[in-house]
Scaffold this motif. Structure first.
Motif, mmCIF file in Angstrom:
data_model
loop_
_atom_site.group_PDB
_atom_site.id
_atom_site.type_symbol
_atom_site.label_atom_id
_atom_site.label_comp_id
_atom_site.label_asym_id
_atom_site.label_seq_id
_atom_site.Cartn_x
_atom_site.Cartn_y
_atom_site.Cartn_z
ATOM 1 N N SER A 55 -31.927 -18.260 8.792
ATOM 2 C CA SER A 55 -31.501 -19.647 8.650
ATOM 3 C C SER A 55 -30.029 -19.788 8.973
ATOM 4 N N TYR A 56 -29.738 -20.668 9.912
ATOM 5 C CA TYR A 56 -28.372 -20.956 10.316
ATOM 6 C C TYR A 56 -27.543 -21.447 9.131
ATOM 7 N N ASN A 57 -28.193 -22.024 8.152
ATOM 8 C CA ASN A 57 -27.511 -22.607 6.997
ATOM 9 C C ASN A 57 -27.414 -21.670 5.797
ATOM 10 N N THR A 58 -27.799 -20.410 5.952
ATOM 11 C CA THR A 58 -27.769 -19.464 4.838
ATOM 12 C C THR A 58 -26.580 -18.535 4.961
ATOM 13 N N LYS A 59 -25.835 -18.444 3.872
ATOM 14 C CA LYS A 59 -24.698 -17.522 3.794
ATOM 15 C C LYS A 59 -24.581 -17.053 2.349
ATOM 16 N N LEU A 65 -27.464 -26.542 2.573
ATOM 17 C CA LEU A 65 -28.049 -27.879 2.467
ATOM 18 C C LEU A 65 -29.038 -27.981 1.317
ATOM 19 N N GLY A 66 -29.109 -26.927 0.500
ATOM 20 C CA GLY A 66 -29.999 -26.946 -0.659
ATOM 21 C C GLY A 66 -31.407 -26.473 -0.362
#
Length: 160
Positions: A55-59, A65-66
Motif C-alpha cells: 500500500s502506497y499509503n502504509t508507513k 488514510l485510516g
C-alpha cells in the motif's frame, strides 16, 4: 489503484506494479490480493518471481488514510520482503540503527530531538548533530551530510 511488489528469489523488491482495483474483484465483488496476482501472471509476469500487495499509503504499520495497512511499509525497489514479519523493510540506514519490530523501520539508537531544528545523524559519534550556520554571502548552498559541510550549488541546481 492497487500496488504489487515483484520480489526475486532473494526476497528483494525489484519493481512495483500498479493494478486497477477492478482487477482485484472476485465474483463476490470483494477485492483480493490473489486476484491481483492472477491478473499479473495472466498478463506476462515473468516466472521466478513472487508478488505481494503493498500500500502506497502504509508507513510504519499505519495507513495514513485510516485504511488497512499492508505489510508495515510501502515496498520500495531494493526493499526486502520479510516473510516471518510479513513486512517490507528498507536497507539499513546506518550500522548503529536498530530495526523497530513494531514499524519494521530503522531507528537511531537515540531519539532525534524534536525542537524544530534541523538535525542530521553522525554515525561516527552516534549522535544527532545540527549543521553550522550556512554561509551568508548571497550564494546558494545545500548541506552535505557525508562531508558535514555546506556545498555551493549553481543556479541551475538550486531548488527552494
Amino acid at each position: 489503484m492497487a500496488h504489487f511488489a515483484k520480489i526475486n528469489s532473494d526476497n528483494i523488491v525489484v519493481t512495483v506494479h500498479v493494478v486497477d482495483n477492478s482487477k482485484l474483484l472476485g465474483e463476490d465483488g470483494i477485492e483480493s490480493e490473489a486476484n491481483g496476482i492472477a491478473h499479473l501472471e495472466r498478463h506476462g509476469a515473468e516466472s521466478g518471481f513472487s508478488w505481494k500487495q503493498t500500500s502506497y499509503n502504509t508507513k510504519g504499520g499505519v495507513h495514513r488514510l485510516g485504511g488497512t495497512p499492508f505489510r508495515k511499509n510501502y515496498a520500495g525497489i531494493g526493499y526486502t520482503y520479510d516473510a516471518a514479519r510479513d513486512a517490507f523493510i528498507s536497507s539499513k540506514v546506518y550500522p548503529s540503527w536498530i530495526l523497530n519490530e513494531d514499524t519494521c523501520q530503522w531507528d537511531a539508537p537515540t531519539a532525534k530531538p524534536d525542537d524544530g531544528e534541523y538535525y542530521y545523524w553522525n554515525e561516527d559519534t552516534t549522535q544527532w548533530k545540527t549543521p553550522p550556520a550556512k554561509p551568508d554571502d548571497g550564494k546558494h548552498y545545500c548541506w552535505n551530510e557525508d562531508t558535514e559541510s555546506w556545498d555551493e550549488v549553481g543556479e541551475d541546481e538550486w531548488k527552494e
